[in-house]
Motif scaffolding. Structure first.
Motif, mmCIF file in Angstrom:
data_model
loop_
_atom_site.group_PDB
_atom_site.id
_atom_site.type_symbol
_atom_site.label_atom_id
_atom_site.label_comp_id
_atom_site.label_asym_id
_atom_site.label_seq_id
_atom_site.Cartn_x
_atom_site.Cartn_y
_atom_site.Cartn_z
ATOM 1 N N LEU A 18 78.248 11.019 1.561
ATOM 2 C CA LEU A 18 79.603 10.869 2.078
ATOM 3 C C LEU A 18 80.057 9.411 2.081
ATOM 4 O O LEU A 18 81.253 9.123 2.029
ATOM 5 N N LYS A 19 79.100 8.495 2.112
ATOM 6 C CA LYS A 19 79.430 7.068 2.073
ATOM 7 C C LYS A 19 79.481 6.531 0.648
ATOM 8 O O LYS A 19 79.671 5.333 0.439
ATOM 9 N N GLY A 20 79.340 7.418 -0.342
ATOM 10 C CA GLY A 20 79.391 6.976 -1.722
ATOM 11 C C GLY A 20 78.148 6.242 -2.174
ATOM 12 O O GLY A 20 78.189 5.467 -3.134
ATOM 13 N N GLU A 21 77.023 6.494 -1.497
ATOM 14 C CA GLU A 21 75.792 5.786 -1.805
ATOM 15 C C GLU A 21 74.799 6.640 -2.584
ATOM 16 O O GLU A 21 73.637 6.280 -2.720
ATOM 17 N N GLY A 22 75.245 7.804 -3.080
ATOM 18 C CA GLY A 22 74.394 8.575 -3.962
ATOM 19 C C GLY A 22 74.133 7.800 -5.245
ATOM 20 O O GLY A 22 74.937 6.951 -5.655
ATOM 21 N N ARG A 23 73.014 8.076 -5.898
ATOM 22 C CA ARG A 23 72.652 7.335 -7.114
ATOM 23 C C ARG A 23 72.383 8.347 -8.223
ATOM 24 O O ARG A 23 71.342 8.991 -8.243
ATOM 25 N N TYR A 24 73.347 8.481 -9.107
ATOM 26 C CA TYR A 24 73.256 9.415 -10.220
ATOM 27 C C TYR A 24 72.983 8.635 -11.516
ATOM 28 O O TYR A 24 73.008 7.404 -11.532
ATOM 29 N N VAL A 25 72.723 9.354 -12.590
ATOM 30 C CA VAL A 25 72.362 8.704 -13.843
ATOM 31 C C VAL A 25 73.432 7.711 -14.273
ATOM 32 O O VAL A 25 73.132 6.592 -14.710
#
Length: 762
Positions: A18-25
């Motif tokens: 929700l904080k935009g801190e996901g790490r995708y490819v």
């Protein structure tokens, strides 16, 4: 325990998402990364008369252009990974059709890769693709599976005469025919499971580099080891030369388990250039090239005695495989799903025959349920038809034919062993929550408002879990942290929350001190990845074994610190994870004991194929607007049996997600191809109707915990169950409303224009 099994703990990973801190490819990049772009076929079926890439090679920023000529002999083609063997005289096993990574001589579907361009920027690669001169001589096309098997249909492959991939079946044909001959009543129904696009929120993506000896690959996949194995076969190399790292993954649904051409091509390019190449599909590419789902046509027949008890079921299906096999495409409507034909009903005998057809469309494969939603939809359409033929209450008719708890363990004719189940309880709970008895009054009230109301109750079961192998590595560090590596990786299910709950239950350690590592094919050996609702079933077992291994090894450290023999020490989960001298208050923590040894690692491994069978009842209620054809879901009630529940909050979320995807298939999602050109007609979200939050009412949801006996926790998989139940429930509810208006036969998807057309035709 506060954070143990059965607790509705919120997903801890949602905070960073929700904080935009996901790490995708696509978030992983570095200066100097090159970009890949794929030129794809604009024709559904054509001969390649000429292909000139010379101008593209000279374009600004271009580092590499590959066509079939450059990769011939360097890559093993994409093949059927699940060969079907002959099941009797007069049937045909799967034909040896293979897909080249780049088109060779012919293209067979719109979107098939023809060339790969690698450039310093994506814009440069796209511009260079515009310079490629591709001359195609178009050929006749066929997009429907039944049409593909007709005499005179355009032929796709010399290896598959008549476009027939396989002719396969299970069940006792002779006994089934005999049961139909003596039946008091027989019924039949045509069932459509329409083709759909997976449409994962995160498209397919890869970032691949070569260091002179080894590939390092970041990819959004449902299993790092699965991708490594597939690439090793395609590249013809030892799996040890490939390392796959999987960060956050924005949805998989089966599609991200399958082999697609792009990954191996990028790997070849990275080795040729000694560079890192990145690629993320855009949404149009996803519509044209991701393995798609469903697309099954079936004639279902049922034989019943005078009291409405089922004597036999008979099914004849035709599966649309697309232009080539996808990884498991041949198995989806055969080995993976045919054994659940007939549902959890007490069916004495049955026979299901399936033919696979090649067409000028995108290849098909697993999609949330991998054939099981199709089979339950078929079965429930048949039971609905039978209930109406007998003039029976449709819910009671199902209870009359369902197996009972007293019959367990019950083995169906597909070899499924129902070790624990109470279907009648689920039907009673779901229909009570839905106020089944009060529906006719609501139908009349809807009619007074100019609406058509419909209702349906269905029963589903799922086959989940089982092999192949799975493992977990638990690393207890002296600094007070535990890291976990598990082969079944999250694509949105909540593993970062649930796996620590299980470890907390076994070790007593604060879950916030437990961290789940991203997927890394170098860390573990025997793993199976995420698919088939197997994650909880397999991960719980290996985590429990790893925890036991940790305690056993750390006991030596505790013995040294406490100056006591191992036999005099016990491990207490209730004390937050402490080793204690029996009968005393002298103790040390797990972390202190592990620190004495410089850290402790525990390994858990299993290798078997024991399945679980979640099941339940869905009741859907809808209203149709005759003036617009719009469908509104007004009520939805579910009673589910997932065995022992680890986290009820996450289970409910999984069921909601599956329900929405099932509703999408019924109410709007369909991939349509022009029958004359094989051009996709619903290739964007402007034409392909995805479900919306506003489509759904509050959902009544009840869990009946009936633990299974095939795993230590007694859990049953839940990830795909919502889709399995929702498809027939919503389809039959809409058909019930249409039937009240005189529409005798209607098939999904029930888009507003189709519903309006059905009503006006009636």
């Amino acid at each position: 325990m506060k954070f143990g099994l059965g607790q509705p703990i919120r997903r801890r990973e949602d905070v960073r998402f929700l904080k935009g801190e996901g790490r995708y490819v696509d978030d992983i990049h570095a200066a100097g990364d090159l970009h890949a772009y794929f030129l794809r076929s604009p024709a559904g079926h054509a001969r390649i008369a000429s292909l000139d890439v010379s101008a593209a090679r000279e374009a600004e920023g271009v580092r590499l252009v590959l066509t079939w000529a450059e990769i011939e002999g360097r890559l093993n083609p994409l093949t059927n990974d699940f060969p079907l063997e002959s099941t009797g005289e007069g049937v045909e096993p799967a034909k040896p059709v293979a897909m080249p990574h780049l088109a060779r001589e012919r293209v067979r579907f719109v979107g098939q890769p023809v060339a790969m361009i690698v450039a310093e920027t994506l814009a440069q690669a796209r511009d260079a693709a515009e310079l490629i001169e591709l001359d195609l001589e178009e050929l006749p096309v066929v997009v429907g599976q039944r049409e593909a098997l007709e005499p005179g249909a355009p032929q796709l492959h010399d290896e598959a005469p008549g476009n027939l991939s396989y002719d396969w079946g299970m069940g006792d044909a002779e006994a089934t025919d005999a049961a139909f001959a003596r039946a008091a009543k027989t019924v039949s129904v045509e069932v459509v499971n329409n083709r759909i696009v997976v449409a994962s929120l995160e498209p397919r993506a890869a970032r691949i580099g070569w260091d002179g000896a080894r590939w390092e690959i970041h990819a959004g996949t449902q299993g790092s080891h699965n991708l490594r194995g597939k690439l090793a076969r395609q590249l013809g190399v030892d799996a040890g030369t490939i390392r796959v790292l999987t960060p956050d993954v924005g949805g998989g649904f089966g599609m991200k388990l399958q082999a697609h051409p792009e990954d191996a091509l990028i790997a070849i390019g990275a080795r040729d250039l000694g560079a890192v190449i990145r690629w993320t599909a855009d949404r149009s590419e996803a519509f044209l090239s991701d393995a798609q789902g469903r697309d099954l046509l079936t004639l279902a027949e049922g034989a019943f005695d005078a009291d409405g008890k089922v004597l036999a079921m008979r099914f004849r299906s035709v599966s649309n495989l697309g232009a080539y096999y996808s990884t498991f495409g041949a198995a989806i409507h055969t080995f993976f799903s045919v054994p659940i034909s007939g549902g959890m009903y007490d069916v004495p005998v049955w026979r299901h025959e399936v033919k696979g057809a090649f067409t000028n469309t995108v290849p098909t494969d697993a999609y949330r349920g991998a054939g099981r939603p199709e089979m339950i939809h078929i079965t429930e359409q048949l039971m609905e038809t039978a209930a109406r033929a007998f003039g029976a209450d449709r819910a009671e008719f199902r209870k009359r034919n369902l197996i009972t708890s007293d019959q367990t363990p019950y083995t169906n004719h597909g070899g499924c062993v129902f070790d624990s189940a109470d279907p009648a309880r689920n039907v009673d709970d779901a229909t009570a929550a839905a106020d089944w008895a009060g529906f006719e009054a609501r139908r009349a009230e809807a009619a007074a408002r100019g609406k058509l109301a419909g209702i349906a109750a269905v029963y589903y079961f799922e086959r989940t879990g089982g092999g192949p192998a799975e493992s977990a590595l638990m690393d207890v560090k002296p600094d007070g942290e535990i890291t976990l590596a598990v082969g079944t990786q999250s694509t949105g299910q909540g593993h970062e929350t649930v796996w620590p709950q299980i470890v907390h239950e076994e070790l007593g350690v604060d879950p916030m001190k437990i961290r789940l590592l991203a997927g890394d094919s170098d860390v573990l050996t025997a793993v199976g990845g995420t698919g088939g609702s197997r994650s909880l079933i397999m991960a719980s077992r290996v985590l429990m074994l790893a925890a036991k291994d940790v305690v056993d090894k750390a006991m030596d450290g505790a013995s040294a610190l406490l100056e006591a023999a191992r036999a005099d020490i016990e491990y207490s989960v209730e004390d937050g994870g402490r080793f204690r001298i029996k009968g005393t208050d002298r103790s040390v923590t797990l972390f202190e004991a592990a620190g004495q040894m410089g850290g402790v690692q525990g390994l858990g491994e299993v290798n078997d194929r024991v399945a679980t069978f979640p099941n339940g009842c869905h009741v859907a209620e809808v209203e149709l607007d005759p003036e617009t054809g719009a469908v509104e879901i007004t009520r939805y009630s579910i009673a589910d049996d997932f065995g022992k529940i680890v986290n009820p909050l996450l289970v409910e979320g999984q069921v909601h997600g599956g329900l929405v995807q099932g509703a999408g298939q019924v109410m709007g999602e369909v991939m349509v191809f022009d029958p004359d050109t094989a051009q996709p007609l619903s290739g964007t979200f402007m034409d392909y109707r995805m479900p919306r939050a506003s489509d759904f009412p509050p959902i009544s949801f009840k869990l009946n915990e009936i633990p299974c006996t095939t795993n230590p926790l007694g859990v049953k998989g839940c990830g795909e169950a919502g889709a399995v139940g929702a498809i027939p429930a919503l389809a039959l509810a809409i058909q019930d409303a249409l039937l009240a208006a005189g529409v005798e036969a209607a098939a999904p998807p029930f888009t507003p224009v189709r519903v309006w057309s059905y009503l006006n035709a009636a």
